[in-house]
Design a protein around this motif. Sequence first.
Motif, short mmCIF file in Angstrom:
data_model
loop_
_atom_site.label_atom_id
_atom_site.label_comp_id
_atom_site.label_asym_id
_atom_site.label_seq_id
_atom_site.Cartn_x
_atom_site.Cartn_y
_atom_site.Cartn_z
N CYS A 124 0.86 -1.23 -0.26
CA CYS A 124 0.06 0.07 -0.08
C CYS A 124 0.98 1.18 0.07
O CYS A 124 2.00 1.24 0.86
CB CYS A 124 -0.78 -0.07 1.29
N CYS A 125 0.45 2.15 -0.87
CA CYS A 125 1.32 3.39 -0.66
C CYS A 125 0.84 4.56 0.14
O CYS A 125 -0.34 4.27 0.75
CB CYS A 125 1.50 4.05 -1.99
N PRO A 126 1.11 5.72 0.49
CA PRO A 126 0.48 6.35 1.38
C PRO A 126 -0.75 7.14 0.82
O PRO A 126 -1.44 7.82 1.70
CB PRO A 126 1.74 7.69 1.61
N GLY A 127 -0.93 7.21 -0.45
CA GLY A 127 -2.12 7.73 -0.93
C GLY A 127 -2.57 8.93 -0.48
O GLY A 127 -1.68 9.72 0.08
N LEU A 128 -3.62 9.36 -0.20
CA LEU A 128 -4.18 10.78 0.13
C LEU A 128 -3.75 11.13 1.53
O LEU A 128 -3.75 12.52 1.91
CB LEU A 128 -5.80 10.74 -0.24
N PHE A 169 -0.76 11.20 2.78
CA PHE A 169 0.46 11.87 2.81
C PHE A 169 0.83 12.59 1.67
O PHE A 169 1.40 13.77 1.30
CB PHE A 169 1.49 11.16 3.18
N CYS A 170 0.41 11.91 0.15
CA CYS A 170 0.97 12.31 -0.93
C CYS A 170 0.36 13.03 -1.71
O CYS A 170 -0.95 13.14 -1.93
CB CYS A 170 1.15 10.73 -1.73
N SER A 171 1.05 14.26 -2.07
CA SER A 171 0.16 15.26 -2.93
C SER A 171 -0.09 14.89 -4.21
O SER A 171 -0.96 15.64 -4.79
CB SER A 171 1.08 16.49 -2.96
N LEU A 172 0.29 13.80 -4.81
CA LEU A 172 -0.02 13.48 -6.10
C LEU A 172 -1.23 12.60 -6.12
O LEU A 172 -1.74 12.02 -7.14
CB LEU A 172 1.09 12.50 -6.84
N ALA A 173 -1.68 12.07 -5.05
CA ALA A 173 -2.71 11.08 -4.72
C ALA A 173 -4.11 11.44 -5.30
O ALA A 173 -4.57 12.70 -5.27
CB ALA A 173 -3.06 10.66 -3.51
N ASN A 174 -4.77 10.71 -5.96
CA ASN A 174 -6.28 10.68 -6.34
C ASN A 174 -7.16 10.24 -5.21
O ASN A 174 -8.38 10.61 -5.22
CB ASN A 174 -6.57 10.02 -7.48
N MET A 224 -2.01 -1.94 -3.95
CA MET A 224 -3.09 -0.87 -3.87
C MET A 224 -2.27 0.47 -3.83
O MET A 224 -1.51 0.91 -3.13
CB MET A 224 -3.77 -0.87 -2.79
N SER A 225 -2.46 1.17 -5.06
CA SER A 225 -1.90 2.82 -5.04
C SER A 225 -2.96 3.74 -5.30
O SER A 225 -4.09 3.58 -5.90
CB SER A 225 -1.06 2.71 -6.39
N GLY A 226 -2.54 4.72 -4.40
CA GLY A 226 -3.51 5.96 -4.54
C GLY A 226 -3.53 6.73 -5.90
O GLY A 226 -4.24 7.75 -6.19
N CYS A 227 -2.56 6.43 -6.77
CA CYS A 227 -2.87 7.16 -8.31
C CYS A 227 -1.94 6.23 -9.33
O CYS A 227 -1.41 5.40 -8.99
CB CYS A 227 -2.45 8.49 -8.23
N MET A 228 -2.12 6.83 -10.51
CA MET A 228 -1.44 5.91 -11.49
C MET A 228 0.01 5.94 -11.52
O MET A 228 0.70 5.11 -12.29
CB MET A 228 -1.65 6.96 -12.95
N ASN A 229 0.71 6.69 -10.97
CA ASN A 229 2.39 6.35 -10.47
C ASN A 229 2.46 5.15 -10.27
O ASN A 229 3.47 4.74 -10.38
CB ASN A 229 2.75 7.60 -9.81
N GLY A 230 1.65 4.46 -9.47
CA GLY A 230 1.81 3.11 -9.18
C GLY A 230 2.70 2.73 -8.26
O GLY A 230 3.34 1.86 -8.30
N CYS A 231 3.36 3.52 -7.29
CA CYS A 231 4.24 3.27 -6.30
C CYS A 231 3.91 1.93 -5.54
O CYS A 231 4.87 1.15 -5.23
CB CYS A 231 4.20 4.43 -5.21
N ALA A 232 2.66 1.38 -5.28
CA ALA A 232 2.41 0.19 -4.72
C ALA A 232 2.37 -0.77 -5.78
O ALA A 232 1.73 -2.06 -5.16
CB ALA A 232 1.24 0.21 -3.75
S1 SF4 Z 1 1.19 5.99 -6.07
FE1 SF4 Z 1 0.48 7.94 -6.16
S2 SF4 Z 1 -0.54 8.40 -4.35
FE2 SF4 Z 1 0.59 6.53 -4.00
S3 SF4 Z 1 2.50 7.27 -3.32
FE3 SF4 Z 1 2.72 7.20 -5.45
S4 SF4 Z 1 2.58 9.14 -6.26
FE4 SF4 Z 1 1.56 9.13 -4.22
#
Ligand code: SF4
Length: 550
Positions: free
Chosen positions: A413-417, A419-424, A454-462
Motif C-alpha cells: 500500500c502506498c501513502p495515498g491521500l 500524505f502524498c500530494s499526487l494522490a487521487n 493498492m496505489s492512490g494514483c497512476m504512478n503506481g508506487c504500490a
Molecule cells: S501511487 Fe500515487 S498516491 Fe501513491 S505514493 Fe505514489 S504518487 Fe503518491
Amino acid sequence: MYQYNEDDQTLIEERVAQFRRQTERFLKGEISDDQFRALRLMNGVYIQTHSPMLRIAGPYGLLSSKQFRKLAHIAREYDKGYCHFTTRQNIQFNWPQLERIPDILEELASVQMHAIQTSGNCLRNTTSDHLAGVCTDELEDPRPYCEIIRQWTTLHPEFAYLPRKFKIAVSGAKLDRAATQFHDIGLHLVKNDAGEIGFQVLVGGGLGRTPIIGQVIRPYLEKKHLLSYLEAILRIYNLYGRRDNKYKARIKILVKETGLEKFTQLVEKEWQLIKDKLELSAERIEAIKTQFTPPAYDSNAAEDTSFAQHQQENQAFATWVKHNTLHHKVPGYRITFLSLKAPDSPPGDMTDTQLDAVADLADQYSFGLIRSTHRQNLVFADVRQVELFSLWQKLDALKLATPNIGTVTDIICCPGLDFCSLANAGSIGIAKEINEALDDMDYIHDIGDVKINMSGCMNGCAHQSVGHIGILGVDKKGVEWYQLTLGGSSENEAAIGERLGPAVAKDQVAKVVTTILDVYVKQRLDDESFLDMVKRVGITPFKEEVYADN
Ligand code: SF4
Ligand code: HEM
C-alpha cells in the motif's frame, strides 16, 4: 554487511554539510523554490501534502540494529514517532521539518546511512532479494554485486541528470522476489553452458501509468563486464531518452519506441568503446564478497527437539511458523518474517518503540541484522529454530507476529491521500477496511497466496498493476473511486493485471474484494492458487459476480 571505508564516510559527511548550506540559503530566500527543488530531490526530500517527506536509502534492504536504533531516535525526536518501509527497501519519514532535515542527515551519516539519490532523475537505490544468501533456491548471493553497483551509481558524474529516475534490481535465486522484470534494468545471476556464473540482463521494465515487462537485452554477461554494460545502457538512455515529456521519459518508453533490436545494437556499439576500460577485476569482486561472509552458524543447531514440541503444543505458534518462517539453507535455522501488516496498522509502518525493540531482538536472535522486503515487511534471516518460540512471543507482544505473510492481508500500500500530494484517492483506509472484512485467519489461510497491491494514483508506487488483485485510486469529479485489476504478477511469470470493469465507489472496495475471493473459493480446483484460477477462467466469472446488480 558492507562497512563504509574512509572515502564512503567522507563522501556522505561532505554531502550533509553541502545540503545544510543549501537548505540555509533556501530558508533565507537566497535561492528560489525551483533552484532548491533540484537540490533537495538529490537528497531524498519531497514536499508533500502536510510537510516535507524524507526518503532514506536502505541499500538492497540490509540494515543493522545500530541503524534501526537511529531510525527509532529520528522517528521520536524529529518526526511523529513512526516511519514507513517502501517496496524498494527504502524508509520514509512523513513529518520532518525542512530546517531540521540536515540534522537528521547528520545523525544518519553517523551510522553509515544517507538519502542521496533516493529521489530525482538519477540512479536510485539498487534493490535485491530479501532472502539473499540464506534461501535454498539461489545460485549465488547477489548482494556483493548490489554493493558494487551502489558504489558505481553513487554520485556518478555522468548520470546525475537523467531524463527520468532509474532503478536497478538484482536477483540470484530461481524465484524472482525482487520484481526484477519491472525495473529499468533487472539482473539475474545465471549459469552459461560452460557452468560459469554471470548475468542475464533485462531492460525497459517499469510500472506507473505505462506498465511494461522488461526484455532480455543480453542472455549472458560475464561478471567482469557488469559495470561497463550498465554504463553503456545508461549512456544510450541518457542520450536518447525523451526529455520533452515526463510521462514518456523512462527507459521503458525508449526501448519500446526504438525497438529492442535497435536499442541493443546501440548499447552493444557503445559497450565496445568502454568495455576494456571499465573491467571489474576478480580481486575487487572477492574483496566485496568478504563483507558478505555468512555469520558464525551453530553447527549443532539442528539437534534441538523443542521446536517441534512447541509446535505440537501451541497451535498459534505452529500457525506462525507455517506462515511467517521459511526453510534456511543451514539446518537448524529458519528465515523469519516480521509482519508489518497488523490489521489495525498502516501497511509498512513502524513506531519508534517497535524499531528499538526490533533492534534489540535482531542482536539477540539474528546476528544484529535486519532486512526489509519488497512487500513491506522485515526479515530476520538467521534465527536458530530452538529460539523461535521465545522470539515469537516477543514479536507477538510488539504486534509484529500477525501470521499473514504472503496472504491476502499482506497488502502492499502506498501513502495515498493521507500524505502524498499526487494522490487521487486514499489507500491506507481501504487496507484497514479490507482487513476488517477479512478478520477470520482460518479463511485467510485457506485462501492462501493472494497478493493485493493498492496505489492512490497512476504512478503506481504500490505496484497495483502487478497485484494478483490490483486496486488503483482514481479521481472522478473530486470523488475517490477505485479501479480493480486481476491476474497481475511481478514474479517469474510476470503479468500485467486485466481490468475487471468500471471503477467502484470507495465504500464498495472491501466488499468487491470479498466477492472476488468468494468466487475463487467456490470455483477453484483442488489446490489451485488464486492466480492459477484467474489464468484458467479469465476475469469473466469475477466480473459477473462483482457487477451482478448493474
Ligand atoms: S501511487 Fe500515487 S498516491 Fe501513491 S505514493 Fe505514489 S504518487 Fe503518491
Ligand atoms: C509520498 C511520496 C511519494 C511520491 C511523491 C511518489 C512519486 C512517484 C512518482 C511520480 C512515480 C512515477 C514515476 C515514473 O513513472 O516515472 C512513482 C513511482 C514509484 N514509486 Fe513513488 N512516490 C511516493 C511514495 C512512494 C512509496 C511510499 C513507495 C513504496 C511503497 C514508492 C515506490 C514507488 C515505485 C516502486 C514506483 C514505480 C516505479 C516504476 O515505474 O518502475 N513511492 N512514485
